[in-house]
Design an enzyme around this catalytic site. Structure first.
Site, PDB file in Angstrom:
ATOM      1  CG  ASP A 176      -2.271   0.642   0.933  1.00  0.00           C
ATOM      2  OD1 ASP A 176      -2.295   1.880   0.864  1.00  0.00           O
ATOM      3  OD2 ASP A 176      -3.276  -0.070   0.771  1.00  0.00           O
ATOM      4  CG  HIS A 179      -5.168   4.028   0.950  1.00  0.00           C
ATOM      5  ND1 HIS A 179      -4.815   2.713   0.759  1.00  0.00           N
ATOM      6  CD2 HIS A 179      -6.417   4.155   0.420  1.00  0.00           C
ATOM      7  CE1 HIS A 179      -5.797   2.077   0.138  1.00  0.00           C
ATOM      8  NE2 HIS A 179      -6.786   2.925  -0.079  1.00  0.00           N
ATOM      9  CB  SER A 224      -9.057   0.760  -0.070  1.00  0.00           C
ATOM     10  OG  SER A 224      -8.477   0.886  -1.334  1.00  0.00           O
TER      11      SER A 224
END
Length: 754
Positions: free
Chosen positions: A142, A218, A532
């Site tokens: 990620d 994220h 996600s």
């Protein structure tokens, strides 16, 4: 003599021009995939890549300048800067399986785990039985990690597993010896593919930390959702108060930063290198909250990231990936390879109702995520299309709440965010946005309330009925449990699979809307939404199941999750799918259903597969010749005739082109009581007959695997869309349910007969 000199001069000119054209020929990054390794020594693998390139580039220095990465642990291949001609020539070599240009991928809690019934308080729960995942290492590919978050503390952790070969890399604002611990045991970053692809001369121009540190936030959110430690009394802007934790709070986490703030993307080259290194480091589970856009590129060859993950699965690593955020349109799902557990997103049983009281004392309920306090009685005005707010003069908005409408159905639309920003910058006090019903609202400290078109129209009628319209916006409240319906999120990508229609995707669904997890701060948390966010929920469940059943294959755990999933929400209410028209969710929305962690502990039967099953799939679905397939897997040639994709031993049946009838095969493995008898229950799709032989399966100490056949016949006389049903094996304790999707396609038969 003069003519000879002229010829020599012409020859030298041609050579010089050729050299110049080679120097200035446009190069870009290509991935050269060569299948399984032929050398165990990584240095020997890299040397073989250099030797392959040398004849095309002419010197050792040119090879060194060209190669971006050498993939040498989990599989063999390399990323290199090549011209289109060079890439084509290399693709024709017998030792090369595939050459493809470097492509881009996009980055696609509190209440979550209580909602799914995964409570730490019950000594018999999956969480306790699996010791919170403490024996497992999960790799997260990620945007990096914010290591100071309290959700990555290692209090109570024992030693790092001795099999771990990885480590941490220092870099910008990241000190490996300080920022890693017994929980966060790995942190590496991969940026060379992005640098080469974007022709960035100075890596500092990336405008991101050149380290595993997460500037985006994220990756931090994703990693903490999988395995964040307990963090009590958290909220974001006063919403969602409770104890935040990951699904497997005892797991060891390894971070592989391959996604960067620049354009919010990850390149094939960097992601493949992260996969390659993670395989060598010794992860047990890989979680990838990223996917490609739509439409998917339909090629004769399989996606190279998927091939990297194929080799991870070959090593026994469980792979979980996002279905994508391109819903609600059909055929938008990504990560469609059958060895990947692909996750769709649902809402939670949590919402943030916000009362809007108009000047005529009528109260309308909207949805908002803002901190409050409430906004007292102020002026209200209408500004038309939200998309045109940028062109509006500021004066009518100043000191008022603005109502606007947006008909933008694009799930990636930023209409709400832009409208909020425009009204705020114009001196407005709040904004009410009427739009197609959906569950996601930006979280902010500015009053921004969404309503559907019907309620928006009611507000507009009120504005037009008076010369001095006013409104009061109350502070949002947090509502959980039964009154809140669960839905497949509007943005969640849908099937059917556009690459291999007989392979059901997505596989499973999990909460992915307003998930509260770690942010770029020590104690900070933030709401995020997307597939996600759903992906790490399932990754956490996989970690716990892997802890309980370390010998189960990735396919067995995938089957346990799919066949035990809820078809309703946890309270027995139907699951709808958000879209232009709300409808009951079907397998193309949520695969097997909503993940049910506690049921997955005891699936009874599993639909298992080996790596050779996936190799047979490659033979059937893609244009692999015998030489290529021998380089990928452990077979020397594709079977002749090739296996029907309908016979791939998936926990689902999808028939995209039923003409008259077809018979397919499945095999189940008993993982429950040794002496078990299962009987079949069929819920056939409309207009379809299903006959299962045998109708009873008997297991004992000598018989653990049993195969059965399913004969499927259509009674439809015209082409149809998909109809859905299910096939269940039951022993009165376990219900092993797989979804069935069938589409009748008889038009081709008409052409054949005429």
């Amino acid at each position: 003599m003069g003519k000879i000199n002229i010829l020599i001069a012409m020859f030298l000119t041609i050579v010089l021009n050729l050299q110049i054209s080679l120097v200035f020929a446009e190069t870009k990054v290509y991935i050269v995939y060569m299948g399984k390794k032929t050398h165990e020594d990584p240095e020997s693998v890299t040397e073989s890549h250099h030797q392959l390139l040398w004849p095309f580039l002419g010197s050792k220095e040119a090879v060194h300048d060209s190669i971006v990465y050498s993939y040498r642990h989990g599989f063999s291949g390399f990323a290199a800067k090549l011209t289109e001609t060079q890439a084509q020539q290399i693709s024709e070599l017998p030792e090369v399986v595939q050459v493809a240009p470097n492509t881009l991928y996009e980055l696609t809690t509190t209440r979550t785990w209580d909602y799914l019934g995964l409570s730490p308080g019950n000594s018999q729960s999956l969480l306790q039985k699996a010791n919170m995942g403490s024996s497992v290492i999960v790799g997260v590919i990620d945007s990096g990690v914010w290591p100071e978050s309290d959700m990555f503390n290692d209090k109570g952790y024992g030693p790092i597993p001795s099999r771990w070969k990885g480590g941490c890399e220092s870099g910008d604002s990241f000190n490996a010896s300080i920022n890693c611990n017994r929980k966060l045991i790995g942190a590496k970053f991969f940026v060379d593919g992005l640098v080469a692809d974007k022709r960035i001369l100075n890596r500092t121009l990336i405008a991101d930390y050149l380290s595993p540190r997460d500037l985006n936030g994220h990756g931090t959110h994703v990693a903490s959702t999988i395995g964040g430690s307990f963090l009590p009394n958290v909220s974001y802007l006063g919403l969602g108060e409770g104890t935040a934790r990951g699904g497997a709070p005892g797991v060891h986490i390894a971070i592989y930063k391959a996604c960067w703030l620049l354009e919010g993307t990850c390149t094939d080259a960097d992601v493949l290198k992260a996969i390659d290194v993670a395989i060598d480091d010794g992860v047990d589970v890989l979680s990838l909250s990223l996917g490609s856009g739509v439409p998917l590129t339909i090629e004769t060859d399989v996606n190279l990231m998927a091939m990297g993950l194929f080799h991870a699965v070959e090593k026994g690593i469980h792979v979980v990936a996002a279905s994508g955020n391109n819903g609600p349109v059909a055929q938008s799902v990504s990560n469609v390879a059958p060895w990947i557990l692909t996750v769709a997103a649902t809402t939670l049983d949590r919402s943030f109702p916000t009362a809007i009281t108009l000047g005529n004392n009528i109260t309308i309920m909207g949805q908002a995520n803002f901190a409050g306090p409430e906004l007292g009685s102020v002026g209200l005005t209408y500004s038309g299309d939200c998309a045109n707010l940028l062109d509006k003069p500021n004066n009518p908005m100043k000191g008022k709440v603005v109502l606007c409408f947006t008909a933008d159905l694009n799930p990636r639309s930023r209409a709400v965010t832009i409208a909020r920003a425009v009204v705020s910058n114009a001196g407005g006090l709040g904004v009410i946005i009427a739009r197609n019903p959906r569950s996601v609202n930006p979280t902010h400290n500015f009053p921004c309330v969404t309503v559907d078109f019907e309620l928006g129209t009611d507000i507009l009628f009120y504005i037009r009925s008076t010369s001095s319209p006013s409104v009061k916006i109350h502070a949002p409240t947090t509502l959980v449990s039964h009154p809140v319906a669960t839905k497949v999120a509007y943005f969640s990508s849908r099937g059917p699979n556009s690459i291999s229609p007989a392979i059901l995707k997505p596989d499973i669904a999990a909460p992915g809307v307003n998930i509260l997890a770690a942010d770029k701060d020590k104690e900070g948390v933030v709401f995020k939404s997307g597939t996600s966010m759903a992906t790490p929920v399932v990754s956490g469940v996989v970690v716990l199941l892997k802890s309980l059943y370390p010998q189960w294959s990735p396919a067995a755990i995938r089957s346990a999750i799919v066949t035990t999933a809820w078809k309703t929400d946890p309270f027995g209410e139907p699951i709808f799918a958000e879209g232009s028209n709300r409808k009951l969710a079907d397998p193309f929305d949520y695969g097997g259903g909503l993940v049910n962690p506690e049921k997955a502990v005891s699936p009874g039967l599993v639909y298992d597969m080996t790596i050779n099953d996936y190799v047979s799939y490659l033979c059937s679905a893609y244009n692999f010749n015998d030489v290529s397939i021998s380089q990928v897997g452990n077979i020397t040639a594709c079977p002749n005739p090739k296996q029907s994709l309908l016979d791939l031993n998936l926990p689902s049946i999808t028939i995209p082109d039923l003409r008259d009838e077809v018979t397919l095969t499945r095999t189940v493995t008993n993982v429950g009581s040794v002496n078990s008898i299962y009987k079949v229950m069929i819920d056939a799709p409309i207009g379809v007959n299903m006959i299962v032989t045998p109708a009873t399966l008997e297991f004992n100490s000598m018989t653990r695997k049993v195969s059965f056949k399913v004969r499927v016949l259509t009674t439809h006389k015209v082409n149809t869309g998909y109809y859905f049903g299910s096939l269940t094996w039951t022993d009165n304790v376990h219900n092993v349910v797989i979804p069935v999707s069938v589409r009748t396609q008889i038009l081709q038969r008409y052409h054949d007969e005429n």
